[in-house]
Design an enzyme around this catalytic site. Sequence first.
Site, mmCIF file in Angstrom:
data_model
loop_
_atom_site.group_PDB
_atom_site.id
_atom_site.type_symbol
_atom_site.label_atom_id
_atom_site.label_comp_id
_atom_site.label_asym_id
_atom_site.label_seq_id
_atom_site.Cartn_x
_atom_site.Cartn_y
_atom_site.Cartn_z
ATOM 1 N N GLY A 1 -4.754 -18.363 19.764
ATOM 2 C CA GLY A 1 -5.895 -18.780 20.560
ATOM 3 C C GLY A 1 -6.645 -17.668 21.265
ATOM 4 O O GLY A 1 -7.315 -17.898 22.272
ATOM 5 N N ASN B 1 -9.239 -16.177 20.172
ATOM 6 C CA ASN B 1 -10.670 -16.496 20.029
ATOM 7 C C ASN B 1 -11.057 -17.650 20.944
ATOM 8 O O ASN B 1 -12.119 -17.634 21.557
ATOM 9 C CB ASN B 1 -10.977 -16.856 18.574
ATOM 10 C CG ASN B 1 -10.990 -15.624 17.687
ATOM 11 O OD1 ASN B 1 -11.790 -14.733 17.881
ATOM 12 N ND2 ASN B 1 -10.068 -15.570 16.756
ATOM 13 N N LEU C 1 -11.033 -27.324 5.302
ATOM 14 C CA LEU C 1 -11.588 -28.636 5.669
ATOM 15 C C LEU C 1 -12.268 -29.268 4.451
ATOM 16 O O LEU C 1 -12.917 -28.590 3.655
ATOM 17 C CB LEU C 1 -12.579 -28.463 6.823
ATOM 18 C CG LEU C 1 -11.952 -27.935 8.122
ATOM 19 C CD1 LEU C 1 -13.033 -27.417 9.061
ATOM 20 C CD2 LEU C 1 -11.122 -29.016 8.797
ATOM 21 N N HIS D 1 -14.028 -15.076 10.725
ATOM 22 C CA HIS D 1 -13.147 -14.524 9.690
ATOM 23 C C HIS D 1 -12.988 -13.034 9.966
ATOM 24 O O HIS D 1 -13.991 -12.338 10.220
ATOM 25 C CB HIS D 1 -13.738 -14.768 8.294
ATOM 26 C CG HIS D 1 -12.854 -14.252 7.195
ATOM 27 N ND1 HIS D 1 -11.719 -14.912 6.783
ATOM 28 C CD2 HIS D 1 -12.927 -13.115 6.461
ATOM 29 C CE1 HIS D 1 -11.131 -14.189 5.836
ATOM 30 N NE2 HIS D 1 -11.835 -13.108 5.621
#
Length: 186
Positions: free
Chosen positions: A12, A14, A84, A98
């Site tokens: 986490g 980011n 997804l 990314h």
Amino acid sequence: MLRVGVLVSGGGTNLQAIIDNCQSGAIDAEVVCVVSNKKNAYALTRAEKHNIPRYAERQEEEIAKILQSHNVSLVVAAGFMSVLSPDFIDKFRIINIHPSLIPSFCGIGYYGLNVHKAALLRGVKITGATVHFVDAGCDTGEIILQKAVEVLADDTPESLQLRVMEQAERVILPKAIQMIAKGELR
Ligand code: GRF
């Protein structure tokens, strides 16, 4: 105020950058929920410390219901390690961070440390991070922002990952969210 839902799987860092920038006012947005597909992700602890509604959920249909229940207008995949489905992607505006300069070192199998191992193996002198919209492909959506980072001769995958996170990811992800919050992007 842009209502942001963050998808996580790991530490986490980011997510923390987004929360910090929202709280400092650098981003006109609010993190209204955090969803992790890993129940022991430290990112959930970070959400808890900021009293942000948080969920551990793997089923995509349930994740979609959670995001809709919080009236999310932007989904941020931040260290989210799951592809997804097109059905999910059709429901939301989604961006992803990314840890490389797409189109290098991206696509199936390029996630986390694997990205930096591949960059070091290839011997690139510059790498970095990319924020892009999520489409039905893997790391193929429209690029929003990129930031380059120098590769050092004595870098390990871990030292390179840390530099990319600190010098690139933590800078461009909040910046991209602010661009969307200000209506500068579609
Ligand atoms: C980061 O390098 C991010 O680019 C990648 O996953 C790593 C960990 O992210 N997608 P976080 O610490 O869980 O935010």
